[in-house]
Scaffold this motif. Structure first.
Motif, mmCIF file in Angstrom:
data_model
loop_
_atom_site.group_PDB
_atom_site.id
_atom_site.type_symbol
_atom_site.label_atom_id
_atom_site.label_comp_id
_atom_site.label_asym_id
_atom_site.label_seq_id
_atom_site.Cartn_x
_atom_site.Cartn_y
_atom_site.Cartn_z
ATOM 1 N N VAL A 15 -9.340 -16.814 73.591
ATOM 2 C CA VAL A 15 -10.199 -16.080 74.323
ATOM 3 C C VAL A 15 -11.012 -14.711 73.304
ATOM 4 O O VAL A 15 -10.292 -13.641 73.385
ATOM 5 N N VAL A 17 -13.172 -11.553 73.211
ATOM 6 C CA VAL A 17 -13.441 -10.978 73.801
ATOM 7 C C VAL A 17 -14.019 -9.572 73.360
ATOM 8 O O VAL A 17 -13.564 -9.669 72.160
ATOM 9 N N LYS A 50 -15.094 -6.462 77.708
ATOM 10 C CA LYS A 50 -15.716 -7.033 78.452
ATOM 11 C C LYS A 50 -15.415 -8.591 79.088
ATOM 12 O O LYS A 50 -14.763 -9.083 78.067
ATOM 13 N N LEU A 51 -14.971 -8.675 80.138
ATOM 14 C CA LEU A 51 -13.940 -10.113 80.340
ATOM 15 C C LEU A 51 -15.295 -10.964 80.443
ATOM 16 O O LEU A 51 -16.129 -11.133 80.032
ATOM 17 N N PRO A 52 -14.085 -11.633 80.210
ATOM 18 C CA PRO A 52 -15.570 -13.035 79.492
ATOM 19 C C PRO A 52 -15.872 -13.507 81.111
ATOM 20 O O PRO A 52 -17.154 -14.580 81.010
ATOM 21 N N LYS A 53 -15.747 -13.296 82.743
ATOM 22 C CA LYS A 53 -15.721 -13.566 83.860
ATOM 23 C C LYS A 53 -16.776 -13.201 84.158
ATOM 24 O O LYS A 53 -17.802 -13.007 85.241
ATOM 25 N N GLY A 54 -17.304 -11.954 83.363
ATOM 26 C CA GLY A 54 -18.302 -10.688 83.466
ATOM 27 C C GLY A 54 -17.566 -9.708 83.204
ATOM 28 O O GLY A 54 -16.655 -9.763 83.981
#
Length: 107
Positions: A15, A17, A50-54
């Motif tokens: 992922v 980020v 900043k997290l992938p899911k908000g």
């Protein structure tokens, strides 16, 4: 000291980020007859992920330390800030040339 913000992307696992880095810039000093010159530098104040899911979380201490110690990244941040800081090497050379050309001016 002004605070700047810089975005940097890293891959954790599979992922990607975004890191949001808050930092300040120490402009450096050209030097004079008493004090030696020193270059401009960056002081990292805060790193957020900043997290992938908000959402946003503070970076773990090891990641903060890694970012703060990365000379290449700090150089990029310094260039990004580009707050119109003077070219200390050019100023020092100009002072040296003036002192040679006009010896009384250096006193």
């Amino acid at each position: 000291m002004a605070t700047y913000s810089y975005s940097h992307f890293i891959e954790i696992g599979r992922v990607e980020v975004e890191l949001v880095i808050s930092y300040g810039v120490e402009p450096g000093f050209a030097g004079d007859r008493i004090d030696p010159p020193y270059p401009a530098s960056v002081e990292v104040q805060k790193v957020e992920v900043k997290l992938p899911k908000g959402g946003v979380e503070a970076a773990p201490e090891w990641l903060f330390d890694l970012i703060a110690a990365d000379d290449g990244l700090c150089e990029d941040m310094l260039n990004d800030a580009d707050d119109g800081a003077p070219d200390w090497d050019a100023i020092r050379d100009m002072r040296r040339d003036d002192a040679i050309t006009f010896p009384h001016a250096a006193e």
